[in-house]
Design a protein around this motif. Sequence first.
Motif, PDB file in Angstrom:
ATOM      1  N   ALA A  51       5.596 -23.983  49.750  1.00 43.50           N
ATOM      2  CA  ALA A  51       4.401 -23.146  49.887  1.00 43.50           C
ATOM      3  C   ALA A  51       3.253 -23.927  50.520  1.00 43.50           C
ATOM      4  CB  ALA A  51       3.986 -22.594  48.525  1.00 43.50           C
ATOM      5  N   MET A  52       3.065 -25.176  50.109  1.00 42.88           N
ATOM      6  CA  MET A  52       1.972 -25.983  50.647  1.00 42.88           C
ATOM      7  C   MET A  52       2.096 -26.174  52.156  1.00 42.88           C
ATOM      8  SD  MET A  52       1.064 -28.881  47.762  1.00 42.88           S
ATOM      9  CE  MET A  52       2.670 -29.667  47.812  1.00 42.88           C
ATOM     10  N   LYS A  53       3.334 -26.218  52.648  1.00 42.48           N
ATOM     11  CA  LYS A  53       3.563 -26.378  54.091  1.00 42.48           C
ATOM     12  C   LYS A  53       3.113 -25.138  54.864  1.00 42.48           C
ATOM     13  CE  LYS A  53       7.552 -29.399  53.368  1.00 42.48           C
ATOM     14  NZ  LYS A  53       9.035 -29.498  53.454  1.00 42.48           N
ATOM     15  N   LYS A  54       2.999 -24.013  54.170  1.00 43.07           N
ATOM     16  CA  LYS A  54       2.629 -22.752  54.833  1.00 43.07           C
ATOM     17  C   LYS A  54       1.135 -22.452  54.752  1.00 43.07           C
ATOM     18  CE  LYS A  54       5.733 -20.103  52.667  1.00 43.07           C
ATOM     19  NZ  LYS A  54       6.457 -18.835  52.371  1.00 43.07           N
ATOM     20  N   ILE A  55       0.349 -23.437  54.272  1.00 40.65           N
ATOM     21  CA  ILE A  55      -1.100 -23.251  54.154  1.00 40.65           C
ATOM     22  C   ILE A  55      -1.823 -24.026  55.245  1.00 40.65           C
ATOM     23  CG2 ILE A  55      -3.133 -23.572  52.684  1.00 40.65           C
ATOM     24  CD1 ILE A  55      -1.228 -23.440  50.259  1.00 40.65           C
ATOM     25  N   GLU A  56      -2.632 -23.327  56.006  1.00 38.84           N
ATOM     26  CA  GLU A  56      -3.499 -23.959  57.006  1.00 38.84           C
ATOM     27  C   GLU A  56      -4.925 -23.921  56.460  1.00 38.84           C
ATOM     28  OE1 GLU A  56      -5.301 -23.253  61.522  1.00 38.84           O
ATOM     29  OE2 GLU A  56      -3.623 -22.026  60.809  1.00 38.84           O
ATOM     30  N   LEU A  57      -5.463 -25.087  56.124  1.00 34.73           N
ATOM     31  CA  LEU A  57      -6.798 -25.159  55.535  1.00 34.73           C
ATOM     32  C   LEU A  57      -7.824 -25.537  56.595  1.00 34.73           C
ATOM     33  CD1 LEU A  57      -8.644 -25.017  53.081  1.00 34.73           C
ATOM     34  CD2 LEU A  57      -8.026 -27.384  52.544  1.00 34.73           C
ATOM     35  N   ILE A  58      -8.902 -24.761  56.657  1.00 33.41           N
ATOM     36  CA  ILE A  58      -9.963 -24.947  57.651  1.00 33.41           C
ATOM     37  C   ILE A  58     -11.280 -25.177  56.927  1.00 33.41           C
ATOM     38  CG2 ILE A  58     -11.242 -23.848  59.541  1.00 33.41           C
ATOM     39  CD1 ILE A  58      -8.682 -22.111  59.984  1.00 33.41           C
ATOM     40  N   HIS A  59     -12.046 -26.170  57.392  1.00 32.05           N
ATOM     41  CA  HIS A  59     -13.372 -26.405  56.812  1.00 32.05           C
ATOM     42  C   HIS A  59     -14.374 -25.489  57.512  1.00 32.05           C
ATOM     43  CE1 HIS A  59     -17.203 -29.024  56.411  1.00 32.05           C
ATOM     44  NE2 HIS A  59     -17.083 -28.206  55.373  1.00 32.05           N
ATOM     45  N   ASP A  60     -14.706 -24.396  56.842  1.00 34.19           N
ATOM     46  CA  ASP A  60     -15.650 -23.432  57.411  1.00 34.19           C
ATOM     47  C   ASP A  60     -16.133 -22.521  56.282  1.00 34.19           C
ATOM     48  OD1 ASP A  60     -17.215 -22.053  59.194  1.00 34.19           O
ATOM     49  OD2 ASP A  60     -15.555 -21.220  60.364  1.00 34.19           O
ATOM     50  N   ASN A  61     -17.320 -22.006  56.460  1.00 36.52           N
ATOM     51  CA  ASN A  61     -17.858 -21.013  55.546  1.00 36.52           C
ATOM     52  C   ASN A  61     -17.239 -19.665  55.893  1.00 36.52           C
ATOM     53  OD1 ASN A  61     -19.795 -18.819  54.763  1.00 36.52           O
ATOM     54  ND2 ASN A  61     -20.908 -20.555  53.893  1.00 36.52           N
ATOM     55  N   TYR A  62     -16.752 -18.950  54.882  1.00 35.48           N
ATOM     56  CA  TYR A  62     -16.068 -17.685  55.176  1.00 35.48           C
ATOM     57  C   TYR A  62     -16.975 -16.693  55.902  1.00 35.48           C
ATOM     58  CZ  TYR A  62     -18.287 -15.290  51.167  1.00 35.48           C
ATOM     59  OH  TYR A  62     -19.188 -14.720  50.301  1.00 35.48           O
ATOM     60  N   LYS A  63     -18.286 -16.748  55.633  1.00 35.74           N
ATOM     61  CA  LYS A  63     -19.215 -15.839  56.290  1.00 35.74           C
ATOM     62  C   LYS A  63     -19.196 -16.048  57.807  1.00 35.74           C
ATOM     63  CE  LYS A  63     -22.408 -15.389  52.392  1.00 35.74           C
ATOM     64  NZ  LYS A  63     -22.597 -13.922  52.358  1.00 35.74           N
ATOM     65  N   ASN A  64     -19.128 -17.298  58.202  1.00 34.71           N
ATOM     66  CA  ASN A  64     -19.048 -17.622  59.615  1.00 34.71           C
ATOM     67  C   ASN A  64     -17.666 -17.290  60.173  1.00 34.71           C
ATOM     68  OD1 ASN A  64     -19.985 -19.100  62.115  1.00 34.71           O
ATOM     69  ND2 ASN A  64     -18.272 -20.421  61.540  1.00 34.71           N
ATOM     70  N   PHE A  65     -16.635 -17.629  59.422  1.00 30.56           N
ATOM     71  CA  PHE A  65     -15.258 -17.460  59.894  1.00 30.56           C
ATOM     72  C   PHE A  65     -14.926 -16.003  60.182  1.00 30.56           C
ATOM     73  CE2 PHE A  65     -10.677 -16.961  59.273  1.00 30.56           C
ATOM     74  CZ  PHE A  65     -10.176 -17.988  60.056  1.00 30.56           C
ATOM     75  N   VAL A  66     -15.248 -15.110  59.234  1.00 30.63           N
ATOM     76  CA  VAL A  66     -14.852 -13.700  59.408  1.00 30.63           C
ATOM     77  C   VAL A  66     -15.560 -13.052  60.598  1.00 30.63           C
ATOM     78  CG1 VAL A  66     -14.256 -13.401  56.989  1.00 30.63           C
ATOM     79  CG2 VAL A  66     -16.571 -12.821  57.744  1.00 30.63           C
ATOM     80  N   ARG A  67     -16.743 -13.533  60.926  1.00 31.93           N
ATOM     81  CA  ARG A  67     -17.487 -12.963  62.046  1.00 31.93           C
ATOM     82  C   ARG A  67     -16.946 -13.413  63.403  1.00 31.93           C
ATOM     83  NH1 ARG A  67     -20.382 -12.731  57.713  1.00 31.93           N
ATOM     84  NH2 ARG A  67     -22.137 -11.291  57.433  1.00 31.93           N
ATOM     85  N   ASN A  68     -16.091 -14.416  63.379  1.00 31.16           N
ATOM     86  CA  ASN A  68     -15.550 -14.947  64.628  1.00 31.16           C
ATOM     87  C   ASN A  68     -14.071 -14.638  64.824  1.00 31.16           C
ATOM     88  OD1 ASN A  68     -17.749 -16.635  66.014  1.00 31.16           O
ATOM     89  ND2 ASN A  68     -17.888 -17.341  63.895  1.00 31.16           N
ATOM     90  N   GLN A  69     -13.535 -13.730  64.003  1.00 28.89           N
ATOM     91  CA  GLN A  69     -12.130 -13.345  64.144  1.00 28.89           C
ATOM     92  C   GLN A  69     -12.017 -11.965  64.784  1.00 28.89           C
ATOM     93  OE1 GLN A  69      -9.928 -15.829  63.298  1.00 28.89           O
ATOM     94  NE2 GLN A  69     -11.913 -16.823  62.946  1.00 28.89           N
ATOM     95  N   PRO A  70     -10.990 -11.784  65.630  1.00 26.96           N
ATOM     96  CA  PRO A  70     -10.785 -10.458  66.224  1.00 26.96           C
ATOM     97  C   PRO A  70     -10.319  -9.429  65.193  1.00 26.96           C
ATOM     98  CG  PRO A  70      -9.299 -12.124  67.191  1.00 26.96           C
ATOM     99  CD  PRO A  70     -10.034 -12.777  66.063  1.00 26.96           C
TER     100      PRO A  70
END
Length: 260
Positions: A151-170
């Motif tokens: 399971a750990m191999k299937k996790i991509e962890l990104i250092h970002d605030n979710y508020k910023n992240f969701v606004r930059n996704q299609p």
Amino acid sequence: MRYIVTTSYNANKEIVRLAKNIAEEFNVKYINRNHVSKYLKSGKIDFYYVVDKKGMLKIKWKDGEFFFHQGIAKIRMENIKHGERDYLIESLKPEKTDVVYDATCGLASDAILIANFAKKVVATEGSEHIYRVVKWGLKRYISDEEWINNAMKKIELIHDNYKNFVRNQPDNSFDIVYCDPMFENPIYESNSLNPLRGFAVYEPLSLEDLEHMVRISRKRVVIKTLKKDSLYEKIKNYFSKEFISRKSGIVYGVINKSEV
């Protein structure tokens, strides 16, 4: 916050070298472990990173520590195998082909459990220090449970605030979006979360955040909150379905994209 990097006591040359490399990466001092107490007593640092003898990274301070571990993911999976309900998995309904976005990773125990049922979990963590420890752990921790290692191999962890992240996704970027913001009324009996509180990002979920989460999801959005928190009152009318723990008052609110 002020901090340095050190090792556990009597560390070998390889661990010392690793700690020095981490200190350089973090752009802070490496200090021999025998001298750390002087830095704490003099107030020169607030906490320190430790590379232990197994090469794992943790954060320590005067009266506490924070480190990566499999947490309650192992216990929850055992409960699921014994036929007990898990409201997180019931509300998300992840399938093997799903890519799930975990907006608030924390210690990654939710992400680990979700990843076992999904194709991939993309997770964000706004706290730099929590991100560093968990990112390191996901790469180096070895569990006695093979499903956790997979399971750990299937996790991509990104250092970002979710508020910023969701606004930059299609639109429709993820099959499922899951968000577990810090509670307004913390459950201090939750021992696994207590060490994180001093490092966590406390930013309330807004209706605009929620709209973006719905926008970037393909199937559903799940928000974890407390029934007594103001967030629940603010967003409960958006929920298609709720899973509520009578004991803790924790709510998993589901917003099905097809019903929006």
